[in-house]
Design a protein around this motif. Structure first.
Motif, PDB file in Angstrom:
ATOM      1  N   ILE A 143       1.213  -5.694  -5.073  1.00 47.05           N
ATOM      2  CA  ILE A 143       0.752  -4.395  -4.944  1.00 47.05           C
ATOM      3  C   ILE A 143      -0.797  -4.170  -4.977  1.00 47.05           C
ATOM      4  O   ILE A 143      -1.544  -4.587  -5.899  1.00 47.05           O
ATOM      5  N   MET A 144      -1.261  -3.289  -3.869  1.00 42.19           N
ATOM      6  CA  MET A 144      -2.768  -2.996  -4.022  1.00 42.19           C
ATOM      7  C   MET A 144      -3.237  -2.502  -5.182  1.00 42.19           C
ATOM      8  O   MET A 144      -2.475  -1.557  -5.777  1.00 42.19           O
ATOM      9  N   ILE A 145      -4.303  -2.879  -5.500  1.00 37.78           N
ATOM     10  CA  ILE A 145      -4.834  -2.467  -7.029  1.00 37.78           C
ATOM     11  C   ILE A 145      -6.337  -1.973  -6.617  1.00 37.78           C
ATOM     12  O   ILE A 145      -6.766  -2.034  -5.482  1.00 37.78           O
ATOM     13  N   GLY A 146      -6.744  -1.430  -7.748  1.00 43.25           N
ATOM     14  CA  GLY A 146      -8.148  -0.982  -7.350  1.00 43.25           C
ATOM     15  C   GLY A 146      -8.251   0.611  -7.647  1.00 43.25           C
ATOM     16  O   GLY A 146      -7.161   1.305  -7.814  1.00 43.25           O
ATOM     17  N   PRO A 147      -9.379   1.266  -7.720  1.00 38.73           N
ATOM     18  CA  PRO A 147      -9.548   2.627  -7.910  1.00 38.73           C
ATOM     19  C   PRO A 147      -8.990   3.512  -6.899  1.00 38.73           C
ATOM     20  O   PRO A 147      -8.198   4.411  -7.190  1.00 38.73           O
ATOM     21  N   ASP A 148      -9.116   3.148  -5.497  1.00 39.59           N
ATOM     22  CA  ASP A 148      -8.616   3.760  -4.497  1.00 39.59           C
ATOM     23  C   ASP A 148      -6.915   3.926  -4.474  1.00 39.59           C
ATOM     24  O   ASP A 148      -6.241   4.917  -4.245  1.00 39.59           O
ATOM     25  N   ALA A 149      -6.434   2.596  -4.733  1.00 34.72           N
ATOM     26  CA  ALA A 149      -5.163   2.488  -4.797  1.00 34.72           C
ATOM     27  C   ALA A 149      -4.799   3.346  -6.108  1.00 34.72           C
ATOM     28  O   ALA A 149      -3.480   4.000  -6.087  1.00 34.72           O
ATOM     29  N   GLU A 150      -5.123   3.569  -7.244  1.00 33.79           N
ATOM     30  CA  GLU A 150      -4.730   4.164  -8.323  1.00 33.79           C
ATOM     31  C   GLU A 150      -4.838   5.741  -7.868  1.00 33.79           C
ATOM     32  O   GLU A 150      -4.052   6.416  -8.212  1.00 33.79           O
ATOM     33  N   ALA A 151      -5.884   6.189  -7.139  1.00 31.44           N
ATOM     34  CA  ALA A 151      -6.065   7.388  -6.869  1.00 31.44           C
ATOM     35  C   ALA A 151      -5.093   8.009  -5.967  1.00 31.44           C
ATOM     36  O   ALA A 151      -4.775   9.238  -6.096  1.00 31.44           O
ATOM     37  N   GLN A 152      -4.569   7.167  -5.121  1.00 28.91           N
ATOM     38  CA  GLN A 152      -3.457   7.399  -4.107  1.00 28.91           C
ATOM     39  C   GLN A 152      -2.155   7.267  -4.730  1.00 28.91           C
ATOM     40  O   GLN A 152      -1.200   7.810  -4.096  1.00 28.91           O
ATOM     41  N   GLY A 153      -2.088   6.821  -5.955  1.00 27.39           N
ATOM     42  CA  GLY A 153      -0.719   6.790  -6.544  1.00 27.39           C
ATOM     43  C   GLY A 153       0.243   5.512  -5.913  1.00 27.39           C
ATOM     44  O   GLY A 153       1.483   5.756  -5.846  1.00 27.39           O
ATOM     45  N   THR A 154      -0.500   4.402  -5.515  1.00 28.79           N
ATOM     46  CA  THR A 154      -0.095   3.343  -4.828  1.00 28.79           C
ATOM     47  C   THR A 154       1.438   3.035  -5.621  1.00 28.79           C
ATOM     48  O   THR A 154       2.395   2.506  -5.107  1.00 28.79           O
ATOM     49  N   ILE A 155       1.262   2.408  -7.181  1.00 28.98           N
ATOM     50  CA  ILE A 155       2.303   2.070  -8.037  1.00 28.98           C
ATOM     51  C   ILE A 155       3.596   2.999  -7.702  1.00 28.98           C
ATOM     52  O   ILE A 155       4.787   2.546  -7.692  1.00 28.98           O
ATOM     53  N   ARG A 156       3.128   4.412  -7.739  1.00 26.60           N
ATOM     54  CA  ARG A 156       4.500   5.307  -7.583  1.00 26.60           C
ATOM     55  C   ARG A 156       5.349   5.199  -6.281  1.00 26.60           C
ATOM     56  O   ARG A 156       6.349   4.978  -6.545  1.00 26.60           O
TER      57      ARG A 156
ATOM     58  N   THR B 140       1.006  -1.287   0.124  1.00 23.32           N
ATOM     59  CA  THR B 140      -0.033  -0.192  -0.049  1.00 23.32           C
ATOM     60  C   THR B 140       0.899   1.271  -0.011  1.00 23.32           C
ATOM     61  O   THR B 140       2.344   1.162   0.064  1.00 23.32           O
ATOM     62  N   VAL B 141       0.280   2.371  -0.046  1.00 22.56           N
ATOM     63  CA  VAL B 141       1.113   3.548  -0.095  1.00 22.56           C
ATOM     64  C   VAL B 141       1.789   3.668   1.235  1.00 22.56           C
ATOM     65  O   VAL B 141       3.036   3.811   1.337  1.00 22.56           O
ATOM     66  N   LYS B 142       1.172   3.560   2.325  1.00 22.76           N
ATOM     67  CA  LYS B 142       1.866   3.433   3.782  1.00 22.76           C
ATOM     68  C   LYS B 142       3.069   2.255   4.036  1.00 22.76           C
ATOM     69  O   LYS B 142       4.105   2.627   4.396  1.00 22.76           O
ATOM     70  N   SER B 143       2.717   1.160   3.437  1.00 24.14           N
ATOM     71  CA  SER B 143       3.901   0.157   3.757  1.00 24.14           C
ATOM     72  C   SER B 143       4.965   0.343   2.696  1.00 24.14           C
ATOM     73  O   SER B 143       5.984   0.260   3.431  1.00 24.14           O
ATOM     74  N   SER B 144       4.543   1.132   1.581  1.00 28.36           N
ATOM     75  CA  SER B 144       5.630   1.420   0.813  1.00 28.36           C
ATOM     76  C   SER B 144       6.551   2.490   1.084  1.00 28.36           C
ATOM     77  O   SER B 144       7.716   2.198   1.171  1.00 28.36           O
ATOM     78  N   ILE B 145       5.989   3.510   1.837  1.00 28.38           N
ATOM     79  CA  ILE B 145       6.651   4.516   2.606  1.00 28.38           C
ATOM     80  C   ILE B 145       7.616   3.975   3.580  1.00 28.38           C
ATOM     81  O   ILE B 145       8.758   4.289   3.769  1.00 28.38           O
ATOM     82  N   LYS B 146       7.065   3.193   4.204  1.00 27.00           N
ATOM     83  CA  LYS B 146       7.607   2.339   5.391  1.00 27.00           C
ATOM     84  C   LYS B 146       8.896   1.669   4.952  1.00 27.00           C
ATOM     85  O   LYS B 146      10.003   1.676   5.636  1.00 27.00           O
TER      86      LYS B 146
END
Length: 180
Positions: free
Chosen positions: A32-45, A2-8
């Protein structure tokens, strides 16, 4: 991831690399988390930043794959070059996509058109499950050995002693700045 786990992950790897601390990773990464919310948060980045931090690190790594290592996130087990020893427990399982979702995605038409879709799906899952054994894929994934979980502590204790000898004498050695 997720965004949080990636930052960590990025922060932890940078901290270890900055202060020359070897990394021990007990690895279980379903992807890697997928879906509309993950895309909106920029999870892949954020996930790619974490993977870049791992690949750019210079300290020794030892990874024990305890369960899952799927997709691009499976690369978070450690960098491709340098000292990165990989072991796995018999419970380890890896691949480009989890089996259940992968079979449905790859064979949806064939499953839907069969007389018994549930049985067709189960037959395909059984066929491909035989290929997911850690014993079969350990060599291709770069696993040194599949170990009994009870042997993990002594293996890591020995590894840490050896890794410490590989680290530079830190007196007067400049550490790299933390990533921003």
């Amino acid at each position: 991831m997720t965004v949080k786990s990636s930052i960590k992950i990025e922060s932890f790897v940078d901290l270890c690399d900055t202060f020359h601390i070897p990394v021990v990773s007990l690895f279980d990464q379903p992807g890697i988390m997928i879906g509309p919310d993950a895309e909106a948060q920029g999870t892949i980045r954020f996930a790619m930043r974490a993977l870049a931090a791992i690949e750019q690190s210079r300290v020794p790594w030892c990874t024990i794959v305890v369960r899952r290592a799927y997709g691009v996130a499976g690369a978070a087990h450690g960098r491709q070059g340098g000292i990165n020893l990989r072991y796995a427990w018999p419970s380890a399982n890896w691949g480009s996509i989890p089996l259940e979702g992968g079979v449905l995605a790859a064979f949806k038409r064939e499953i839907d058109e069969s007389d018994d879709p549930a049985a067709a799906r189960q037959a395909l899952e059984d066929k491909y499950r035989a290929l997911t054994s850690p014993f079969r894929t350990a060599e291709r994934f770069g696993i040194l050995d599949i170990i009994d979980p009870r042997d993990t502590r002594p293996l890591l204790a020995d590894w840490v002693e050896g890794a410490a000898r590989l680290l530079p004498d830190l007196r007067g050695v400049a550490t790299r700045p933390m990533r921003r």
